[in-house]
Design a protein around this motif. Structure first.
Motif, PDB file in Angstrom:
ATOM      1  N   TRP A   1       0.829  -1.211   0.000  1.00  0.00           N
ATOM      2  CA  TRP A   1       0.000   0.000   0.000  1.00  0.00           C
ATOM      3  C   TRP A   1       0.864   1.261   0.000  1.00  0.00           C
ATOM      4  O   TRP A   1       0.498   2.275  -0.602  1.00  0.00           O
ATOM      5  N   VAL A   2       2.013   1.162   0.664  1.00  0.00           N
ATOM      6  CA  VAL A   2       2.918   2.319   0.677  1.00  0.00           C
ATOM      7  C   VAL A   2       3.410   2.583  -0.747  1.00  0.00           C
ATOM      8  O   VAL A   2       3.380   3.721  -1.234  1.00  0.00           O
ATOM      9  N   LEU A   3       3.843   1.512  -1.425  1.00  0.00           N
ATOM     10  CA  LEU A   3       4.349   1.682  -2.793  1.00  0.00           C
ATOM     11  C   LEU A   3       3.247   2.136  -3.742  1.00  0.00           C
ATOM     12  O   LEU A   3       3.485   2.949  -4.643  1.00  0.00           O
TER      13      LEU A   3
ATOM     14  N   PHE B   1       8.149   2.383  -9.133  1.00  0.00           N
ATOM     15  CA  PHE B   1       7.328   1.807  -8.047  1.00  0.00           C
ATOM     16  C   PHE B   1       6.644   0.518  -8.517  1.00  0.00           C
ATOM     17  O   PHE B   1       6.479  -0.410  -7.740  1.00  0.00           O
ATOM     18  N   TYR B   2       6.272   0.497  -9.804  1.00  0.00           N
ATOM     19  CA  TYR B   2       5.667  -0.739 -10.330  1.00  0.00           C
ATOM     20  C   TYR B   2       6.684  -1.868 -10.279  1.00  0.00           C
ATOM     21  O   TYR B   2       6.333  -3.022  -9.996  1.00  0.00           O
ATOM     22  N   LEU B   3       7.941  -1.504 -10.560  1.00  0.00           N
ATOM     23  CA  LEU B   3       8.987  -2.541 -10.476  1.00  0.00           C
ATOM     24  C   LEU B   3       9.062  -3.087  -9.055  1.00  0.00           C
ATOM     25  O   LEU B   3       9.053  -4.303  -8.846  1.00  0.00           O
ATOM     26  N   PHE B   4       9.116  -2.179  -8.072  1.00  0.00           N
ATOM     27  CA  PHE B   4       9.220  -2.638  -6.685  1.00  0.00           C
ATOM     28  C   PHE B   4       7.983  -3.454  -6.279  1.00  0.00           C
ATOM     29  O   PHE B   4       8.092  -4.441  -5.557  1.00  0.00           O
ATOM     30  N   LEU B   5       6.832  -3.027  -6.751  1.00  0.00           N
ATOM     31  CA  LEU B   5       5.606  -3.781  -6.448  1.00  0.00           C
ATOM     32  C   LEU B   5       5.672  -5.175  -7.065  1.00  0.00           C
ATOM     33  O   LEU B   5       5.317  -6.171  -6.429  1.00  0.00           O
TER      34      LEU B   5
ATOM     35  N   ALA C   1       8.846 -11.778  -6.993  1.00  0.00           N
ATOM     36  CA  ALA C   1      10.232 -12.270  -7.057  1.00  0.00           C
ATOM     37  C   ALA C   1      10.379 -13.619  -6.353  1.00  0.00           C
ATOM     38  O   ALA C   1      11.126 -14.491  -6.793  1.00  0.00           O
ATOM     39  N   GLY C   2       9.635 -13.784  -5.254  1.00  0.00           N
ATOM     40  CA  GLY C   2       9.770 -15.037  -4.514  1.00  0.00           C
ATOM     41  C   GLY C   2       8.702 -16.061  -4.868  1.00  0.00           C
ATOM     42  O   GLY C   2       8.685 -17.159  -4.297  1.00  0.00           O
TER      43      GLY C   2
ATOM     44  N   PRO D   1      -2.692  -8.201  -7.898  1.00  0.00           N
ATOM     45  CA  PRO D   1      -2.304  -7.066  -7.055  1.00  0.00           C
ATOM     46  C   PRO D   1      -1.645  -5.943  -7.846  1.00  0.00           C
ATOM     47  O   PRO D   1      -1.821  -4.767  -7.516  1.00  0.00           O
ATOM     48  N   LEU D   2      -0.894  -6.318  -8.908  1.00  0.00           N
ATOM     49  CA  LEU D   2      -0.249  -5.268  -9.707  1.00  0.00           C
ATOM     50  C   LEU D   2      -1.284  -4.421 -10.441  1.00  0.00           C
ATOM     51  O   LEU D   2      -1.171  -3.192 -10.489  1.00  0.00           O
TER      52      LEU D   2
END
Lengths: 304, 320
Positions: free
Chosen positions: B41-43, B100-104, B110-111, B146-147
């Motif tokens: 939510w922060v991102l 930010f989309y990358l971090f999201l 990633a995992g 979620p993205l």
């Protein structure tokens, strides 16, 4: 009815033949899959589950074809892998409930069912902890719980006592025995630990170098050829041996007052002859029984 | 031994209660796992910073237009708001939100497979009535949903606020299809990011490693994008930006970020972003490619990575 029926099954990893023309029908009940390391036990389990494609041959598990009806096979089967496995980041109950949902249970029933099987497997309050914090014994239990969650008709247990301390091992074997003998679930236990198999199973299938070496009831496998009898006298008696020989019985070996004798008669008749020989020799019989060998001996003979 | 299994009631589950939607269970689990994280939510909030800035600016200008005692200031404020091209604002929002989309995407995906590789979870997944396709579809949706949510929330918020507050300034008139273009854009971007992180995730046994490598690819390719952007901008200051050669344009868009910007330009129908404030153009002023080019490119890259993931996902390590 056979819970798993395999016909001329061969599985190859590159040039290595892991299963070689394997034909076997696994009966209902608790069956031990025995074999030394690298014999092909795990490959066999993975072939039953459809993880590896057989190079040739056919097979069914609970009536479903292992190559064409894999989804159906997995619906009817629960699998407890040898390796540690869990879904990262989930608690015990979350893990098992999720496994239930994957198996097709509605989420509310999967959760209810997860609590039931975790209680049954003895995970108590630990079920609310993250699985990654579990001890080896708890990880084994939760693997069993996830295999049980959807109510399979056949459980495949790959080395269920792996890494357990003696107490944990006893408890796990009790669970396995209860599942197979008390809950009516068919179980195939894959292990190289003969004592575990002897403790939990009625039947064994011995695999060696990818081939079926021996199959049958454990009692039958332990029985020696020719139905020899073990006799214990109160004291050693030379006359007893003479009387036995007079009755055409063969003395296989003697160790003090313990005798192993054999005749070409049925066990009942042999028993009568032993008692007659003892009475004639004036010897006192403490016990007599059909001689058996250890499962280890039977196993070693099978893989020789 | 007695226990709760003694009643055997669970046997009834095998007689009709079961369903074949393992993929949906996986997707739901992935979605829930991601949206439960505060970081998500922060991102998402951070990715919407540009829309917030624009709304504040427009609000200030609106106040000036309504309350300034100087007519000239009022006129300039009204001119400013009237000359805003709203699609450009969204193009900027999408562009500035990429990081930010990358971090999201990394947080959500990633995992997703890497951690399953680490914990042997595939043995459990694939021993259930769940095929490799079920698994991959479930994992893909578990990252994708979620993205889409994270990408769509700021855009939809901005759209509805704009539609209600600035329809007098042409918000709805400028592009009546914007309401459909926004979800389409969000879905394409989310699908691309999802496919990249899942493909990378399937190659590793550690989510962090998969995330680090994905981020490295993003930043390295983006470095060249920025470099080329600078070169193109320098060239464009001397001559018309339309003279940018096609190979240079292709190279400019040849990054994760670039492909998404090219797609956004194609869908929004804008060559460049920016507010009508005067001053130099930003590096989004490289002319757009035909929409099919970034779409085809992203489809090929995503397809390749998903094929890789499909090949890597298996319950047993088979040595050929």
């Amino acid at each position: 009815m056979a819970v798993a029926d395999l016909r001329n099954l061969s599985v190859q990893y590159g040039s290595f033949l892991a299963l070689n023309d394997f034909t076997c029908a696994f009966p209902e009940g608790c069956v031990g899959l025995l074999g030394p390391n690298g014999a092909g036990k795990t490959t066999l389990i993975k072939t039953l589950l459809g993880f590896v494609d057989p190079a040739q041959g056919t097979g069914t598990v609970m009536g479903a074809d292992i190559t064409r009806e894999r989804r159906e096979v997995r619906r009817r089967v629960g699998y407890m892998p040898e390796q540690d496995c869990h879904f990262p980041g989930l608690s015990g109950v979350g893990f098992v409930a999720y496994a239930g949902e994957l198996a097709g249970l509605p989420s509310n029933q999967a959760l209810r069912r997860a609590h039931e099987v975790l209680e049954y497997c003895g995970l108590g309050e630990a079920r609310y902890r993250n699985v990654e914090t579990y001890s080896t014994g708890m990880k084994q239990r939760i693997k069993l719980a996830q295999a049980l969650v959807h109510g399979p008709r056949l459980l495949l247990l790959d080395e269920p006592t792996n890494g357990l301390d003696p107490k944990g091992r006893e408890e796990m074997l009790d669970l396995v025995r209860d599942i197979s003998h008390g809950k009516g679930v068919n179980v195939i236990v894959c292990s190289h630990l003969l004592k575990d198999i002897e403790r939990t199973c009625d039947e064994v299938v011995v695999v060696f170098q990818g081939q079926l070496r021996r199959q049958g009831n454990i009692r039958d496998l332990k029985r020696l050829e020719g139905v020899p009898m073990d006799v214990e006298l109160k004291e050693a008696s030379a006359d007893f041996v003479t009387e036995l020989l007079r009755r055409q019985m063969l003395l296989i070996h003697q160790d003090s007052n313990h005798y192993r004798v054999q005749s070409d008669q049925a066990p009942d008749q042999s028993g009568r002859m032993i008692l007659e020989a003892a009475r004639a020799a004036g010897a006192q019989v403490r016990s007599y029984q059909v001689a058996t060998r250890s499962l280890e001996d039977a196993f070693l003979e099978a893989i020789r | 031994m007695s226990g709760p299994l003694a009643d055997l009631s669970y046997r009834h589950y095998a007689d009709g209660v079961v369903n074949d939607r393992a993929w949906w269970a996986i997707a739901r689990n992935g979605f829930r796992g991601t949206v439960k994280k505060k970081g998500f939510w922060v991102l998402t909030a951070m990715s919407s910073w540009w829309y917030a800035v624009v709304l504040v600016m427009v609000y200030v200008f609106e106040q000036i237009a309504a309350n300034s005692i100087r007519q000239q200031a009022q006129d300039r404020a009204v001119d400013f708001i009237s000359s805003i091209t709203w699609n450009r604002v969204i193009l900027d929002g999408v562009s500035f939100g990429q990081i930010f989309y990358l971090f999201l995407a990394l947080m959500a995906g990633a995992g997703a497979i890497a951690n399953d590789n680490r914990t042997n979870a595939l043995l459990v997944y694939l021993s259930k009535p769940c095929t490799k396709m079920d698994y991959l579809i479930g994992k893909w949706l578990g990252v994708f949903l979620p993205l889409v949510l994270a990408m769509l929330l700021p855009q939809v918020g901005f759209f509805f606020y704009g539609a209600m507050s600035y329809h007098d300034y042409g918000f709805l008139r400028q592009d009546p299809w914007l309401v459909l273009k926004l979800p389409l854009l969000a879905m394409i971007m989310a699908a691309f990011y999802t496919s990249i992180v899942l493909g990378m995730s399937s190659l590793f046994n550690q989510g962090r490693l998969a995330g680090a490598i994905s981020a490295a690819i993003y930043f390295i390719t983006n470095f060249f994008t920025v470099l080329l952007g600078g070169i193109i901008a320098a060239g464009a200051s001397m001559e018309s930006s339309t003279t940018v050669s096609t190979p240079l344009k292709l190279a400019f868009y040849g990054s994760v970020d670039g492909i998404m910007i090219a797609t956004a330009k194609g869908i929004l129908g804008e060559d460049q972003g920016g507010l009508p404030l005067g001053g130099p153009q930003n590096n989004l002023s490289v002319p757009a490619l035909p929409l099919w080019v970034p779409l085809l490119f992203s489809l090929v890259v995503a397809g390749l990575l998903l094929f890789l993931a499909h090949a890597r996902v298996r319950a047993v390590e088979v040595v050929k």
